[in-house]
Design an enzyme around this catalytic site. Structure first.
Site, PDB file in Angstrom:
ATOM      1  N   LEU A  85       0.868  -1.177   0.000  1.00 16.06           N
ATOM      2  CA  LEU A  85       0.000   0.000   0.000  1.00 16.06           C
ATOM      3  C   LEU A  85       0.906   1.229   0.000  1.00 16.06           C
ATOM      4  O   LEU A  85       2.009   1.203   0.556  1.00 16.06           O
ATOM      5  CB  LEU A  85      -0.903   0.038   1.238  1.00 16.06           C
ATOM      6  CG  LEU A  85      -2.020  -1.006   1.342  1.00 16.06           C
ATOM      7  CD1 LEU A  85      -2.729  -0.873   2.688  1.00 16.06           C
ATOM      8  CD2 LEU A  85      -3.020  -0.858   0.198  1.00 16.06           C
ATOM      9  N   ASP A  86       0.436   2.320  -0.603  1.00 18.74           N
ATOM     10  CA  ASP A  86       1.183   3.568  -0.569  1.00 18.74           C
ATOM     11  C   ASP A  86       1.420   3.996   0.876  1.00 18.74           C
ATOM     12  O   ASP A  86       0.614   3.708   1.769  1.00 18.74           O
ATOM     13  CB  ASP A  86       0.421   4.682  -1.292  1.00 18.74           C
ATOM     14  CG  ASP A  86       0.326   4.455  -2.789  1.00 18.74           C
ATOM     15  OD1 ASP A  86       1.098   3.635  -3.325  1.00 18.74           O
ATOM     16  OD2 ASP A  86      -0.525   5.106  -3.428  1.00 18.74           O
ATOM     17  N   ARG A  87       2.496   4.732   1.089  1.00 17.08           N
ATOM     18  CA  ARG A  87       2.853   5.195   2.430  1.00 17.08           C
ATOM     19  C   ARG A  87       1.690   5.877   3.128  1.00 17.08           C
ATOM     20  O   ARG A  87       1.428   5.649   4.315  1.00 17.08           O
ATOM     21  CB  ARG A  87       4.039   6.166   2.339  1.00 17.08           C
ATOM     22  CG  ARG A  87       4.542   6.638   3.694  1.00 17.08           C
ATOM     23  CD  ARG A  87       5.564   7.753   3.553  1.00 17.08           C
ATOM     24  NE  ARG A  87       4.936   9.065   3.461  1.00 17.08           N
ATOM     25  CZ  ARG A  87       5.602  10.216   3.471  1.00 17.08           C
ATOM     26  NH1 ARG A  87       6.916  10.212   3.524  1.00 17.08           N
ATOM     27  NH2 ARG A  87       4.959  11.361   3.398  1.00 17.08           N
ATOM     28  N   ARG A 125      -5.643   7.256  -6.862  1.00 15.34           N
ATOM     29  CA  ARG A 125      -5.327   8.666  -6.683  1.00 15.34           C
ATOM     30  C   ARG A 125      -5.378   9.417  -8.018  1.00 15.34           C
ATOM     31  O   ARG A 125      -5.934  10.512  -8.108  1.00 15.34           O
ATOM     32  CB  ARG A 125      -3.948   8.796  -6.027  1.00 15.34           C
ATOM     33  CG  ARG A 125      -3.892   8.108  -4.673  1.00 15.34           C
ATOM     34  CD  ARG A 125      -2.474   7.854  -4.177  1.00 15.34           C
ATOM     35  NE  ARG A 125      -1.785   9.093  -3.830  1.00 15.34           N
ATOM     36  CZ  ARG A 125      -0.568   9.119  -3.301  1.00 15.34           C
ATOM     37  NH1 ARG A 125       0.073   7.987  -3.056  1.00 15.34           N
ATOM     38  NH2 ARG A 125       0.006  10.281  -3.011  1.00 15.34           N
TER      39      ARG A 125
END
Length: 213
Positions: free
Chosen positions: A61-63, A162
């Site tokens: 997962l993205d930060r 996003r």
């Protein structure tokens, strides 16, 4: 721009553990895997391996995204679960808060994505060289200039949700790359549910964590 890396000091939140599979909740602001340099060494993978030494990475997962992540606890489980993601059998559900009133309330975004090389790690829509990318969405509620949406990525491109929301004109609130001036303490994107098959029994499993926003 990405802010200075100050990962949250929160205890490991375990949703499920058996001899093959581990499911945990990743907090926002914590890398999934180590970055380049000692200052980016703290990540969910190393925290998980401190408690479960045989844990192996399956996906990321993205930060700045929070939510459900699974890890394999054996080599066999890693091969099986990795294939679940590669062949798009794993089903992911996200919740997000986005800018504006998103219309129509049910829809899909089918726009090809590729890395924006001069502005890495940003991604962008590119109809010439982008990889096929599909996101389905449903608006849960809309008020006060924002919408709460449920998102189902049918492909797994970097920053897919996003960039797809940005392409609709409704960026995810608090996104440090694509909506950096929103004034939110975190990015409003959460991996709410993950469905996949167990590597030993083949039985369907579902792991869920409620969005903290």
């Amino acid at each position: 721009m990405q802010s200075e890396y100050t990962p949250p000091d929160t205890p490991l939140d375990v949703l499920h553990e058996d001899h093959e599979v581990l499911a945990v909740v990743k907090p926002d602001g914590l890398l999934s895997v180590p970055g380049k340099g000692a200052h980016l060494a703290d990540c969910l993978l190393t925290r998980v391996q401190a408690a479960f030494p045989t844990a192996l990475l399956v996906h990321r997962l993205d930060r700045d995204t929070s939510g459900v992540m699974v890890f394999a606890l054996t080599d066999h489980a890693q091969r099986f679960l990795s294939k679940e993601f590669e062949e798009r059998r794993a089903r992911k559900t996200y919740v997000a808060r986005v800018a504006g009133r998103l219309e129509p309330k049910i829809g899909a975004v089918d726009l090809p994505l590729i890395v924006d090389w001069p502005n890495r790690p940003r991604q962008m829509v590119c109809h010439e060289t982008g990889k096929p990318s599909l996101t389905e969405y449903r608006v849960l509620k809309a008020a006060d200039g924002e919408s709460r949406v449920r998102l189902w990525p049918r492909t797994g491109r970097t920053h897919q949700l996003r960039v797809h929301m940005l392409a609709l004109g409704h960026p995810i609130l608090g996104d440090p790359l694509y909506a950096p001036d929103a004034g939110f303490a975190r990015m409003m994107l959460h991996a709410e549910e993950l469905r996949l098959s167990h590597p030993e029994s083949g039985r369907g499993m579902s792991f869920r964590a409620k969005a903290p926003f």
